[in-house]
Design an enzyme around this catalytic site. Structure first.
Site, PDB file in Angstrom:
ATOM      1  N   CYS A  80      -5.678 -12.075  -8.758  1.00 56.67           N
ATOM      2  CA  CYS A  80      -5.037 -11.018  -9.548  1.00 56.67           C
ATOM      3  C   CYS A  80      -4.553 -11.596 -10.887  1.00 56.67           C
ATOM      4  CB  CYS A  80      -3.930 -10.343  -8.746  1.00 56.67           C
ATOM      5  SG  CYS A  80      -3.386  -8.766  -9.461  1.00 56.67           S
ATOM      6  N   HIS A 182      -7.337  -8.274  -4.693  1.00 61.03           N
ATOM      7  CA  HIS A 182      -6.572  -9.066  -3.717  1.00 61.03           C
ATOM      8  C   HIS A 182      -7.417  -9.280  -2.460  1.00 61.03           C
ATOM      9  CE1 HIS A 182      -2.526  -9.136  -5.566  1.00 61.03           C
ATOM     10  NE2 HIS A 182      -2.908  -8.002  -6.117  1.00 61.03           N
ATOM     11  N   GLU A 184      -6.719 -11.008   0.044  1.00 64.83           N
ATOM     12  CA  GLU A 184      -5.823 -11.014   1.211  1.00 64.83           C
ATOM     13  C   GLU A 184      -5.423  -9.606   1.641  1.00 64.83           C
ATOM     14  OE1 GLU A 184      -2.950 -10.868  -2.245  1.00 64.83           O
ATOM     15  OE2 GLU A 184      -4.962 -11.636  -1.841  1.00 64.83           O
TER      16      GLU A 184
END
Length: 205
Positions: A80, A182, A184
């Site tokens: 990011c 992202h 994750e």
């Protein structure tokens, strides 16, 4: 066995990355000292908030040189805002120098769509690399941002997404990678990307 350092400079979403790597079974540590970054097999630079604030926080934490050195030597992933920091400079809020690891600048996305871009968008793989292994064209990942990279060298642009305009989604050059989205928070696709990065750190040991 080595570990992946997740750089803690007070401006990153650390725990979701930490938890994802734990889930995948890869050793990792929240790193807030130069030594922890230097001793790692690979480094992840997360980031949330405004570009100038994040760069100042990284420098104030005394981690700037260690991060640059790590990017020159081992697998390195910016996520990011962490991806945006890889570039030369940004004009978010005010002109601000970045890490200068990749040539290019950060600009506000020029689109008729609503900003910030929040949500799931499809990846278009332009230049396959180690992190895109196992990914398919059109796999969805999760974005939250209003600014995006403008790489000076299009060969560095690995993936893009369509948000009323072409928005760089992943960059790659040598051992340096960046994800505007992202991983994750991007389900199985994101976990696959993190797993591929972790495998690179194993190869370096």
């Amino acid at each position: 066995m080595g570990y992946i350092a997740i750089v803690d400079y007070g401006a990153g979403n650390l725990m979701s990355v930490h938890n994802s790597l734990n889930y995948l079974g890869y050793a990792n540590q929240i790193a807030d000292t130069p030594e922890m970054i230097q001793n790692a097999a690979g480094v992840i630079l997360p980031g949330v908030g405004a570009f100038p604030d994040a760069m100042a926080a990284l420098e104030n934490a005394g981690l700037l040189d260690a991060v640059k050195q790590a990017a020159a030597e081992k697998p390195f992933l910016g996520i990011c805002l962490g991806m945006q920091m890889l570039f030369d400079e940004s004009d978010e809020i005010r002109p601000c120098k970045g890490l200068g690891l990749l040539p290019g600048v950060i600009r506000r996305i020029e689109t008729k769509e609503k900003l910030p871009q929040i949500g799931w968008n499809a990846l278009h793989i332009l230049h396959p690399n180690a992190l895109t292994a196992d990914l398919q064209q059109g796999d969805y990942v999760y974005f939250v941002h209003s600014y995006a990279a403008v790489p000076a060298d299009r060969n560095d642009l690995a993936c893009w997404t369509d948000y009323g305009t072409e928005v760089p989604a992943m960059v790659a050059r040598g051992n340096i990678y960046g994800c505007q989205f992202h991983p994750e928070k991007s389900g199985d696709t994101g976990l696959s990307i993190l797993k591929n990065f972790a495998r690179l750190t194993e190869e370096k040991q």
